[in-house]
Design a protein around this motif. Sequence first.
Motif, short mmCIF file in Angstrom:
data_model
loop_
_atom_site.label_atom_id
_atom_site.label_comp_id
_atom_site.label_asym_id
_atom_site.label_seq_id
_atom_site.Cartn_x
_atom_site.Cartn_y
_atom_site.Cartn_z
N ALA A 91 -43.07 -9.56 -32.36
CA ALA A 91 -42.35 -10.50 -33.31
C ALA A 91 -41.60 -9.32 -34.33
N VAL A 92 -40.68 -9.99 -35.16
CA VAL A 92 -40.01 -9.46 -36.30
C VAL A 92 -40.95 -9.54 -37.45
N TYR A 93 -41.60 -8.59 -37.94
CA TYR A 93 -42.31 -8.82 -39.22
C TYR A 93 -41.60 -8.63 -40.45
N TYR A 94 -41.84 -9.69 -41.45
CA TYR A 94 -41.20 -9.77 -42.64
C TYR A 94 -42.18 -9.67 -43.85
N CYS A 95 -41.92 -8.87 -44.82
CA CYS A 95 -42.63 -8.76 -46.06
C CYS A 95 -42.12 -9.58 -46.84
N ASN A 96 -42.84 -10.25 -47.87
CA ASN A 96 -42.50 -11.17 -48.87
C ASN A 96 -43.29 -11.01 -50.26
N ALA A 97 -42.60 -11.26 -51.30
CA ALA A 97 -43.27 -11.09 -52.56
C ALA A 97 -42.71 -11.82 -53.44
N ASP A 98 -43.62 -12.43 -54.44
CA ASP A 98 -43.24 -13.15 -55.81
C ASP A 98 -43.09 -12.02 -56.88
N VAL A 99 -42.08 -11.86 -57.45
CA VAL A 99 -41.70 -10.82 -58.27
C VAL A 99 -41.32 -11.20 -59.63
N VAL A 100 -41.68 -10.72 -60.75
CA VAL A 100 -40.97 -11.05 -61.89
C VAL A 100 -40.18 -9.95 -62.29
N HIS A 101 -38.95 -10.31 -62.42
CA HIS A 101 -37.84 -9.50 -62.91
C HIS A 101 -37.14 -10.04 -63.85
N ILE A 102 -36.88 -9.27 -64.94
CA ILE A 102 -36.04 -9.67 -66.04
C ILE A 102 -36.51 -10.92 -66.52
N ALA A 103 -37.87 -11.40 -66.49
CA ALA A 103 -38.62 -12.44 -67.23
C ALA A 103 -38.48 -13.77 -66.19
N THR A 104 -38.04 -13.48 -65.06
CA THR A 104 -37.72 -14.57 -63.94
C THR A 104 -38.75 -14.22 -62.75
N MET A 105 -39.52 -15.33 -62.40
CA MET A 105 -39.88 -15.00 -61.13
C MET A 105 -39.54 -15.54 -60.10
N GLN A 106 -39.19 -14.76 -58.88
CA GLN A 106 -38.54 -14.86 -57.91
C GLN A 106 -39.02 -14.56 -56.55
N ASN A 107 -38.84 -15.16 -55.50
CA ASN A 107 -39.42 -14.83 -54.13
C ASN A 107 -38.46 -14.02 -53.32
N TYR A 108 -38.81 -12.92 -52.81
CA TYR A 108 -37.93 -11.88 -52.25
C TYR A 108 -38.45 -11.78 -50.92
N TRP A 109 -37.73 -11.40 -49.93
CA TRP A 109 -37.83 -11.06 -48.67
C TRP A 109 -37.39 -9.60 -48.14
N GLY A 110 -38.08 -9.05 -47.42
CA GLY A 110 -37.89 -7.56 -46.84
C GLY A 110 -37.05 -7.91 -45.45
N GLN A 111 -36.24 -6.69 -45.07
CA GLN A 111 -35.23 -7.04 -43.93
C GLN A 111 -36.01 -7.23 -42.45
N GLY A 112 -37.27 -6.87 -42.42
CA GLY A 112 -37.85 -7.18 -41.13
C GLY A 112 -38.17 -5.69 -40.27
N THR A 113 -39.25 -5.79 -39.83
CA THR A 113 -39.30 -4.65 -38.83
C THR A 113 -40.03 -5.12 -37.47
N GLN A 114 -39.15 -4.70 -36.42
CA GLN A 114 -39.85 -4.90 -35.08
C GLN A 114 -41.06 -4.33 -34.54
N LEU A 115 -42.03 -5.30 -34.14
CA LEU A 115 -43.07 -4.81 -33.34
C LEU A 115 -43.09 -5.40 -31.97
N THR A 116 -43.22 -4.49 -31.06
CA THR A 116 -43.33 -5.26 -29.67
C THR A 116 -44.47 -4.37 -29.08
N VAL A 117 -45.33 -5.56 -28.34
CA VAL A 117 -46.51 -5.00 -27.83
C VAL A 117 -46.56 -5.26 -26.38
N SER A 118 -46.64 -4.41 -25.51
CA SER A 118 -46.51 -4.48 -24.19
C SER A 118 -47.99 -4.62 -23.62
N SER A 119 -47.95 -5.51 -22.49
CA SER A 119 -49.28 -5.73 -22.09
C SER A 119 -49.76 -4.79 -20.83
#
Length: 119
Positions: A91-119
Amino acid sequence: VQLQASGGGLVQAGDSLRLSCIVSGGSFITYVMGWFRQAPGKEREFVSAINWNGGSTYHADSVKGRFTISRDNAKNTVYLQMNSLKPEDTAVYYCNADVVHIATMQNYWGQGTQLTVSS
Protein backbone atom coordinates in the motif's frame (compact mmCIF):
# COMPACT_ATOMS: atom_id res chain seq x y z
CA VAL A 1 3.80 22.62 8.75
CA GLN A 2 4.85 19.71 6.56
CA LEU A 3 5.04 15.97 7.08
CA GLN A 4 7.64 14.08 5.07
CA ALA A 5 7.35 10.30 5.00
CA SER A 6 10.14 8.03 3.84
CA GLY A 7 11.40 4.47 4.03
CA GLY A 8 9.10 2.62 1.69
CA GLY A 9 10.35 0.21 -0.90
CA LEU A 10 10.12 -3.23 -2.44
CA VAL A 11 10.65 -6.14 -0.05
CA GLN A 12 9.87 -9.81 0.14
CA ALA A 13 7.31 -11.46 2.38
CA GLY A 14 8.75 -11.96 5.84
CA ASP A 15 11.10 -8.99 5.60
CA SER A 16 11.18 -5.98 7.88
CA LEU A 17 11.17 -2.29 7.09
CA ARG A 18 10.95 0.96 9.03
CA LEU A 19 9.05 4.00 7.88
CA SER A 20 9.84 7.48 9.16
CA CYS A 21 7.88 10.70 9.10
CA ILE A 22 9.41 14.04 10.00
CA VAL A 23 7.33 17.07 10.93
CA SER A 24 8.80 20.43 10.05
CA GLY A 25 7.85 24.05 9.57
CA GLY A 26 8.38 26.63 12.24
CA SER A 27 7.23 26.42 15.83
CA PHE A 28 4.72 23.69 16.59
CA ILE A 29 3.71 20.95 18.98
CA THR A 30 2.65 17.54 17.77
CA TYR A 31 0.10 15.49 19.61
CA VAL A 32 -1.34 12.26 18.25
CA MET A 33 0.67 10.92 15.34
CA GLY A 34 -0.22 7.97 13.22
CA TRP A 35 0.02 5.95 10.07
CA PHE A 36 -2.64 5.08 7.54
CA ARG A 37 -2.39 3.09 4.33
CA GLN A 38 -4.22 2.82 1.08
CA ALA A 39 -3.99 -0.20 -1.19
CA PRO A 40 -4.95 -0.02 -4.87
CA GLY A 41 -8.70 0.08 -5.26
CA LYS A 42 -9.31 0.33 -1.53
CA GLU A 43 -10.09 3.08 0.91
CA ARG A 44 -7.48 4.54 3.18
CA GLU A 45 -7.36 2.64 6.45
CA PHE A 46 -5.93 3.18 9.89
CA VAL A 47 -2.73 1.33 10.74
CA SER A 48 -1.23 2.68 13.96
CA ALA A 49 -1.26 5.72 16.24
CA ILE A 50 0.70 7.01 19.20
CA ASN A 51 -0.12 9.66 21.75
CA TRP A 52 1.97 12.74 22.46
CA ASN A 53 4.50 11.18 24.81
CA GLY A 54 4.54 7.68 23.40
CA GLY A 55 2.82 6.24 26.42
CA SER A 56 -0.11 4.86 24.46
CA THR A 57 -0.12 3.14 21.11
CA TYR A 58 -2.88 1.71 18.96
CA HIS A 59 -2.69 -0.75 16.11
CA ALA A 60 -5.17 -2.15 13.65
CA ASP A 61 -5.91 -5.83 14.22
CA SER A 62 -4.33 -6.67 10.88
CA VAL A 63 -0.90 -5.44 12.04
CA LYS A 64 -0.93 -6.20 15.77
CA GLY A 65 2.12 -8.14 16.82
CA ARG A 66 3.95 -7.26 13.59
CA PHE A 67 4.06 -3.44 13.48
CA THR A 68 5.32 -1.10 16.18
CA ILE A 69 4.84 2.66 16.22
CA SER A 70 7.19 4.94 18.11
CA ARG A 71 8.18 8.58 18.17
CA ASP A 72 11.13 10.80 18.96
CA ASN A 73 9.81 14.20 19.95
CA ALA A 74 13.30 15.70 19.98
CA LYS A 75 13.47 14.89 16.27
CA ASN A 76 9.79 15.57 15.53
CA THR A 77 9.66 12.12 13.99
CA VAL A 78 7.31 9.17 14.12
CA TYR A 79 8.39 5.70 13.07
CA LEU A 80 6.61 2.55 11.98
CA GLN A 81 8.63 -0.61 12.40
CA MET A 82 7.10 -3.31 10.23
CA ASN A 83 8.11 -6.93 10.71
CA SER A 84 6.93 -10.16 9.12
CA LEU A 85 5.61 -8.26 6.15
CA LYS A 86 2.91 -9.83 4.02
CA PRO A 87 1.84 -9.15 0.44
CA GLU A 88 -1.42 -7.73 1.82
CA ASP A 89 0.61 -4.98 3.50
CA THR A 90 1.32 -3.56 0.05
CA ALA A 91 0.00 0.00 0.00
CA VAL A 92 0.91 3.64 0.06
CA TYR A 93 1.58 4.55 3.67
CA TYR A 94 0.65 8.01 4.89
CA CYS A 95 1.68 9.64 8.13
CA ASN A 96 -0.74 11.85 9.97
CA ALA A 97 -0.42 14.23 12.88
CA ASP A 98 -2.42 16.59 15.03
CA VAL A 99 -0.29 19.70 15.25
CA VAL A 100 -0.68 22.91 17.18
CA HIS A 101 0.80 25.71 15.10
CA ILE A 102 0.19 29.39 15.77
CA ALA A 103 -2.20 28.49 18.59
CA THR A 104 -4.39 26.39 16.30
CA MET A 105 -4.64 22.61 16.17
CA GLN A 106 -4.92 21.13 12.73
CA ASN A 107 -4.60 17.69 11.27
CA TYR A 108 -1.88 17.19 8.67
CA TRP A 109 -1.06 14.44 6.18
CA GLY A 110 2.26 13.45 4.69
CA GLN A 111 2.69 12.75 1.00
CA GLY A 112 2.81 8.97 1.27
CA THR A 113 5.49 6.37 0.74
CA GLN A 114 4.98 3.19 -1.30
CA LEU A 115 5.51 -0.23 0.23
CA THR A 116 5.38 -3.26 -2.01
CA VAL A 117 5.69 -6.73 -0.52
CA SER A 118 6.30 -9.54 -2.98
CA SER A 119 5.36 -13.12 -2.22
